[in-house]
Motif scaffolding. Structure first.
Motif, PDB file in Angstrom:
ATOM      1  N   LYS A   1       0.848  -1.190   0.000  1.00 41.94           N
ATOM      2  CA  LYS A   1       0.000   0.000   0.000  1.00 41.94           C
ATOM      3  C   LYS A   1       0.887   1.245   0.000  1.00 41.94           C
ATOM      4  CE  LYS A   1      -3.693  -2.278   2.466  1.00 41.94           C
ATOM      5  NZ  LYS A   1      -4.870  -2.357   1.713  1.00 41.94           N
ATOM      6  N   GLY A   2       0.284   2.398  -0.266  1.00 40.41           N
ATOM      7  CA  GLY A   2       1.034   3.644  -0.390  1.00 40.41           C
ATOM      8  C   GLY A   2       1.948   3.952   0.778  1.00 40.41           C
TER       9      GLY A   2
ATOM     10  N   SER B   1       5.081   5.871  -4.337  1.00 39.65           N
ATOM     11  CA  SER B   1       4.343   5.903  -3.071  1.00 39.65           C
ATOM     12  C   SER B   1       3.369   7.067  -3.042  1.00 39.65           C
ATOM     13  CB  SER B   1       5.301   5.964  -1.876  1.00 39.65           C
ATOM     14  OG  SER B   1       5.894   7.242  -1.752  1.00 39.65           O
TER      15      SER B   1
ATOM     16  N   SER C   1       0.536   6.312  -5.317  1.00 36.54           N
ATOM     17  CA  SER C   1      -0.287   5.270  -4.713  1.00 36.54           C
ATOM     18  C   SER C   1      -1.183   5.826  -3.609  1.00 36.54           C
ATOM     19  CB  SER C   1       0.613   4.161  -4.159  1.00 36.54           C
ATOM     20  OG  SER C   1      -0.139   3.118  -3.633  1.00 36.54           O
TER      21      SER C   1
ATOM     22  N   PRO D   1      -5.144   5.203  -4.826  1.00 34.84           N
ATOM     23  CA  PRO D   1      -5.035   3.868  -4.212  1.00 34.84           C
ATOM     24  C   PRO D   1      -5.676   2.751  -5.037  1.00 34.84           C
ATOM     25  CG  PRO D   1      -6.595   5.227  -3.006  1.00 34.84           C
ATOM     26  CD  PRO D   1      -5.950   6.110  -4.027  1.00 34.84           C
TER      27      PRO D   1
ATOM     28  N   TRP E   1      -5.184   2.271  -8.204  1.00 33.63           N
ATOM     29  CA  TRP E   1      -4.282   1.871  -9.294  1.00 33.63           C
ATOM     30  C   TRP E   1      -3.518   0.620  -8.850  1.00 33.63           C
ATOM     31  CZ3 TRP E   1      -1.630   6.224 -12.514  1.00 33.63           C
ATOM     32  CH2 TRP E   1      -2.614   7.096 -12.999  1.00 33.63           C
ATOM     33  N   LYS E   2      -4.008  -0.537  -9.238  1.00 36.29           N
ATOM     34  CA  LYS E   2      -3.512  -1.819  -8.742  1.00 36.29           C
ATOM     35  C   LYS E   2      -2.052  -2.108  -9.090  1.00 36.29           C
ATOM     36  CE  LYS E   2      -8.097  -3.752  -9.097  1.00 36.29           C
ATOM     37  NZ  LYS E   2      -8.968  -4.608  -9.834  1.00 36.29           N
TER      38      LYS E   2
ATOM     39  N   LEU F   1       0.518  -0.293  -9.293  1.00 38.93           N
ATOM     40  CA  LEU F   1       1.557   0.464  -8.611  1.00 38.93           C
ATOM     41  C   LEU F   1       2.284  -0.400  -7.589  1.00 38.93           C
ATOM     42  CD1 LEU F   1      -0.190   3.925  -8.112  1.00 38.93           C
ATOM     43  CD2 LEU F   1       1.620   3.323  -9.754  1.00 38.93           C
ATOM     44  N   SER F   2       1.570  -1.308  -6.963  1.00 37.07           N
ATOM     45  CA  SER F   2       2.196  -2.220  -6.007  1.00 37.07           C
ATOM     46  C   SER F   2       3.213  -3.119  -6.714  1.00 37.07           C
ATOM     47  CB  SER F   2       1.133  -3.061  -5.305  1.00 37.07           C
ATOM     48  OG  SER F   2       1.732  -3.937  -4.388  1.00 37.07           O
TER      49      SER F   2
ATOM     50  N   SER G   1       0.231   0.913 -15.353  1.00 33.36           N
ATOM     51  CA  SER G   1      -0.748   1.383 -14.384  1.00 33.36           C
ATOM     52  C   SER G   1      -1.414   2.663 -14.888  1.00 33.36           C
ATOM     53  CB  SER G   1      -0.078   1.617 -13.035  1.00 33.36           C
ATOM     54  OG  SER G   1      -1.015   1.874 -12.045  1.00 33.36           O
TER      55      SER G   1
END
Length: 126
Positions: free
Chosen positions: A2-3, A59, A62, A66, A68-69, A71-72, A121
């Motif tokens: 997560k961010g 980060s 993200s 949040p 935007w899948k 990014l992880s 993304s």
């Protein structure tokens, strides 16, 4: 990730980049020059820093986006890239274990995938 986890990773990896870079410049320089690996060490530190900055940007994005899948995925690739690319070059520079140069490109692929994940993304979430 997560961010906030990405941001924590960026902070820790950034602090390590500063510490490793400073230690290399001041404490390890004679050894690195003797081993003929000062340039290799500097490359490791440079790529470490570049990708910590990218991780920091990911980060922030993200935290703002949040949903935007990918990014992880991008963040994980950047972290693995730092660990494998820069890590193998750090160890190579200090020990002279040359076979580590064979795994360095795996870290480079991690960086490339991280950047592509970032682009994907953005495309996916236009």
């Amino acid at each position: 990730m997560k961010g906030n986890q990405i941001l924590i990773s960026a902070g820790i990896l950034g602090a390590l980049a500063v510490g490793i870079g400073a230690f290399g410049a001041h404490g390890l320089e004679p050894l690195l020059i003797k081993n003929g690996r000062l340039d290799t060490f500097e490359t490791a530190v440079s790529y470490h820093f570049y990708h910590v900055l990218a991780l920091f940007g990911i980060s922030l994005l993200s935290l703002i986006k949040p949903d935007w899948k990918y990014l992880s995925f991008s963040a994980w690739c950047m972290v693995l890239g730092i660990l494998i690319f820069s890590g193998s070059l750090y160890v190579l520079s200090l020990t002279g274990i040359t076979w580590l140069g064979a795994i360095t490109p795996i870290g480079g692929v991690g960086f490339i995938l991280g950047w592509l994940g970032l682009a994907y993304s953005a495309l996916k979430n236009n």
